[in-house]
Enzyme design. Structure first.
Site, short mmCIF file in Angstrom:
data_model
loop_
_atom_site.label_atom_id
_atom_site.label_comp_id
_atom_site.label_asym_id
_atom_site.label_seq_id
_atom_site.Cartn_x
_atom_site.Cartn_y
_atom_site.Cartn_z
N ASP A 487 -1.69 -32.44 10.36
CA ASP A 487 -2.48 -31.99 11.99
C ASP A 487 -2.26 -30.33 11.94
O ASP A 487 -3.53 -30.58 12.45
CB ASP A 487 -1.30 -31.94 13.41
CG ASP A 487 -1.43 -33.18 14.55
OD1 ASP A 487 -2.60 -33.68 13.55
OD2 ASP A 487 -0.47 -33.31 14.81
C1 GLC Z 1 4.73 -33.47 13.83
C2 GLC Z 1 3.11 -34.74 14.53
C3 GLC Z 1 2.07 -35.91 13.67
C4 GLC Z 1 1.86 -35.32 12.44
C5 GLC Z 1 3.03 -34.16 11.82
C6 GLC Z 1 2.33 -33.48 10.67
O1 GLC Z 1 5.43 -35.14 13.76
O2 GLC Z 1 4.08 -35.55 15.89
O3 GLC Z 1 1.39 -36.57 14.41
O4 GLC Z 1 1.52 -36.46 11.79
O5 GLC Z 1 3.29 -33.25 12.63
O6 GLC Z 1 1.31 -33.00 10.96
C1 GLC Z 2 1.91 -31.09 14.66
C2 GLC Z 2 3.09 -29.99 13.44
C3 GLC Z 2 3.26 -29.09 13.94
C4 GLC Z 2 1.32 -28.38 15.10
C5 GLC Z 2 1.33 -29.62 16.21
C6 GLC Z 2 0.45 -29.35 16.60
O1 GLC Z 2 3.49 -31.57 15.82
O2 GLC Z 2 3.89 -30.09 12.97
O3 GLC Z 2 3.23 -28.02 13.25
O4 GLC Z 2 1.68 -26.93 15.58
O5 GLC Z 2 1.32 -30.63 15.47
O6 GLC Z 2 -0.46 -30.21 17.72
#
Ligand code: GLC
Ligand code: GLC
Length: 814
Positions: A487
């Site tokens: 993300d």
């Molecule tokens: C969090 C989010 C997931 C994403 C991951 C890596 O676990 O829930 O959707 O793939 O972060 O950014």
């Molecule tokens: C995922 C990631 C986090 C980010 C978030 C945004 O959970 O782990 O670092 O801020 O996505 O939605």
């Protein structure tokens, strides 16, 4: 250093010191009524939606970290001394303390000044309430005159509004009290049709419902004036902060025990029966009263507890293993499976790190979570798949999240995460392999929840697959959109203003930046989809998918390979990300893990080399970091990933979710030693001894462990709600132990450490119990199978004739 120990027999973790490095929590409830409870009785409860139906109030990021919850106070009436048997909030030095977190319940017990008090907190199955079952025992040589005070703070339902809109909320709180039961009815007079009740099994000496009256001016939960004084004021909340507190007096002879039961519940009334009498403003309490009457009786509470125990025994009994490694056994048999159910119930909404007001259910998250829980709740998994698919867009794209209460796509976050659609194929594949329920593919499912837009679920998968083919970039790799699995890799964002969301701000048209990760995911999903198509008799379609997959594999080889590892992406300038050409972020875990698990480079040695590079450059004793070298500054063309200080989260933290991809990759190149070694590095149970470093619960996975660039290397954060749970469960059970579901039956394909002599397992699959015994006779992982005493070619256990209850499987490895 440890703060407790596992009690595997009882499926409990026993905490013996209340001041754990962080609150160590558990979940209560598994259907509609939920609670979070910490080892010192902190936490809160809600009905279905942690934001919109919050029952009790909780303040996150507090000091101390965890304050507010289901607190009881005991008071020695002759001396006036009082304490809390859960340690918080009075923090008395208890003579003995233990918190037993079990499957859907938590028991906190302690002894202070000769008085033992133990409270069992749980949510009965099929009820919208929680029980606090308190047992008080007098171990003094003389009689004890005690007071028990209960306490909790009501939330004014919408947790977001409750913690921000004070000009209104200080004036709306309302309660009713009848027969010693406290009814919280804020907003019931107008549009709400639900209320909460807080009842006690004993005759009460008094109650309070106004927080300031109970606590007293300028006082906190550690020394409420009412408890200090020894009696409550029968206050009736009007505005401000409604709470619930009962006062029960206990006279205990030496050695005597007494039980007091508190019941906190949620009740909805039909709109036309809200009031009783109908023309009054008084809550209709009929249904609530019947429930309260039932659970005031200890025998009924005990029976409900036994039912809950049986429920979990059955769920966990579906897959049990006996391996030479205690940490493997304990995680597979108890805690990892349990955590998978928590992710099913909560997605990423409510933990001590997710506030319950921020996020709905993630499209990619929930589809991946299926890998961990589909065998336990197949019927509910089916419903989840159909809910998810209903939020898919006609383009094949998907809302990134949806709201559990409305089941609608979340417009604030929107769509455009180009990996999302493929996870639906992975989720449906997992469901089909587990259940063999092909009928799901014919279910009519709408797009964006629009009535009239329904097509069979199968067409949703076609559109998912097509989505990527319609969005290929300059190298023929998938365009990334807002982000892919990561993300925080926001290649089209180019954000230069503080406060902008990296996920929803997009400043580039997104026609250049490409993701090698999505390419790997496409290969995996495409192979899966081809098998599904074949099973539907669509051979030509299946071949066309496989042709696209082969093309994508070739593209990965040509444009996604950096010499010693897989590249991560191309940025908006067409430059490589995750390449030896970069000064920072030269190598990323995601493509090494995902490409190898998808089978890219298995034949020509690329997979082995990518895994070797991973070991050399990314592996630490606490797990495999996400990339190296960490980004030391903000790169506008990379986005959020470079916003985190080095070593945390996606910027070179050990983001546990992707470690199992490498683990599965290692099994695909037949390296059971490496696979299980990586598995153990992040296995929370195996890290129990270093709890002072790890800091989070030793019984569940955390999202992240600080990487080697962080000053706190090895420190876990964001426990419980993470895709790590499902992926590790999947990696250990289906790839290392190799008991793998397939469209045609159960595969036995273990890739276990060389030193293991074997293992045993019981797995219930499509209604049949498989007793599996694996024996190592040589170093290789080739399988010789015997099913019900007869040798079988290959490693697929054929589906037995209908009516079969048990199948005996023996596998020799060597
Ligand atoms: C969090 C989010 C997931 C994403 C991951 C890596 O676990 O829930 O959707 O793939 O972060 O950014
Ligand atoms: C995922 C990631 C986090 C980010 C978030 C945004 O959970 O782990 O670092 O801020 O996505 O939605």
């Amino acid at each position: 250093m440890k703060f407790g120990h596992f009690d595997d027999q009882n499926r409990e973790y026993v905490i013996t010191q209340p001041d754990t490095p962080l609150p160590w929590i558990n979940y209560l409830g598994c259907q509609a009524y939920f609670g979070i409870i910490s080892n010192t009785a902190g936490g809160y409860s809600f009905y279905r939606d942690a934001r919109l139906r919050r029952i009790t109030r909780y303040r996150y990021n507090n000091a101390p970290f965890d304050l507010g919850g289901r607190y009881l106070y005991l008071r020695d009436d002759p001396s006036g001394e009082f304490w809390s048997p859960s340690w918080q909030p009075t923090q008395h030095k208890l003579e003995q303390y233990s918190c037993r977190h079990g499957m859907g319940y938590t028991t906190i017990g302690s002894t202070y000044s000769g008085i033992e008090a133990s409270t069992r907190y749980f949510v009965p199955l099929d009820e919208n309430l929680e029980i606090w079952q308190l047992t008080v025992t007098n171990h003094r040589p003389q009689a004890a005159e005690l007071s028990v005070f209960s306490s909790l703070e009501f939330c004014l339902w919408d947790a977001q509004d409750d913690s921000t809109n004070f000009q209104r909320n200080f004036s709306i709180g309302q309660v009713e009290i009848e027969d010693g039961v406290i009814y919280h009815k804020t907003e019931y007079r107008e549009r709400r049709d639900h209320f909460a009740f807080f009842a006690c099994s004993e005759k009460i000496a008094g109650y309070d419902t106004q927080r300031d009256v109970f606590l007293g001016p300028y006082r906190g939960w550690d020394n409420p004036v009412a408890v200090e004084r020894g009696h409550l004021s029968n206050s009736v909340a009007h505005g401000w902060a409604p709470l619930g507190s009962h006062h029960v007096k206990l006279s205990l002879k030496p050695g005597e025990s007494r039980q007091v039961i508190f019941v906190l519940g949620y009740q909805e009334n039909p709109r036309d029966q809200k009031f009783d009498p109908p023309d009054s403003q008084i809550i209709n309490k009929k249904a609530a009263k019947a429930t309260i009457a039932k659970y005031r009786v200890a025998a009924n509470a005990d029976a409900a507890f036994e039912k809950l125990r049986a429920y979990w025994s059955e769920l966990l009994g579906l897959c049990q293993v006996d391996t030479p490694d205690v940490h493997t056994n304990r995680m597979v048999n108890i805690w990892n499976a349990y955590q998978c159910m928590a992710t099913f119930n909560m997605s990423r909404s409510a933990s001590f790190y997710e506030s319950g007001i921020g996020r709905g259910l993630g499209f990619r998250d929930s589809n991946q979570d299926l890998l961990g829980f589909v065998h336990m709740v197949p019927v509910r998994a089916r419903e989840r798949i159909l809910d998810l698919a209903s939020t898919q867009l006609p383009t094949g794209g998907a809302y990134h999240q949806y709201q559990p209460l409305t089941k609608r796509g979340n417009n604030d976050v929107g769509s455009g995460f180009n990996d999302d659609p493929h996870w639906l194929i992975i989720g449906v594949g997992a469901y089909l392999k587990e259940t063999g329920d092909w009928s799901i593919l014919d279910e009519p499912v709408p797009y964006d929840n629009a009535p009239g837009s329904e097509t069979p679920l199968y067409e949703h998968l076609q559109r998912s697959f097509r989505y990527t083919l319609d969005r290929l970039g300059p190298h023929g790799l998938p365009l990334i959109g807002r982000a892919d699995w990561n993300d925080c890799l926001n290649l089209n964002c180019f954000s230069d203003s503080p406060g902008q969301s990296f996920q929803t701000t997009t400043n580039k048209d997104g026609k250049v930046a490409e993701s090698v990760f999505i390419a790997g995911l496409f290969v995996l999903a495409g192979r899966e989809f081809a098998e599904i198509a074949k099973h539907r008799g669509l051979d030509t379609e299946a071949s066309s998918y496989l042709a696209e997959v082969a093309k994508m594999e070739a593209t990965i080889r040509e444009h996604g390979w950096d010499g010693e590892w897989f590249i991560r992406a191309y940025d908006d300038f067409g430059r490589k990300v995750g390449s030896k050409e970069n000064a920072e972020g030269k190598i990323f875990i995601e493509t090494q893990g995902f490409c190898t698990l998808a089978g890219v480079g298995l034949e020509d040695g690329l997979a082995v080399r990518a895994l070797e590079s991973t070991r050399k450059l990314l592996a630490t004793k606490h797990g495999i970091v996400l990339q190296q070298p960490a980004y030391s500054k903000y790169y506008i063309e990379l986005g959020e990933i470079s916003s985190y200080p080095p070593g945390y989260k996606e910027n070179a933290g050990i983001f546990c979710h992707n470690n199992p991809w490498v683990i599965i990759g290692e099994t695909r190149v037949d390296n059971g030693d490496a696979a299980h070694d990586y598995y153990s590095r992040i296995n929370p149970s195996a890290r129990e001894e270093i709890s002072e470093i790890h800091r989070c619960e030793p019984y569940v996975y955390s999202q992240m462990i600080a990487g080697r660039d962080a000053p706190t290397h090895g420190e876990a954060k964001n426990s419980w709600l993470t895709g790590t749970a499902a992926w590790n469960y999947y990696a250990i059970t289906q790839w290392i132990l190799g008991i793998r579901t397939s469209y045609d039956g159960l595969l036995i394909a273990p890739v276990i450490p060389k030193s293991w002599r074997g293992f045993k397992a019981t797995r219930k699959f499509r209604g049949v119990t498989y007793n599996i015994e694996v024996q190592r006779t040589g170093d290789c992982n080739c399988v010789a199978l015997e099913v019900n005493g007869k040798p079988i070619k290959g490693n697929l256990v054929p589906l037995p004739p209908p009516g079969t209850a048990i199948v005996e499987v023996k596998a020799r490895l060597g």
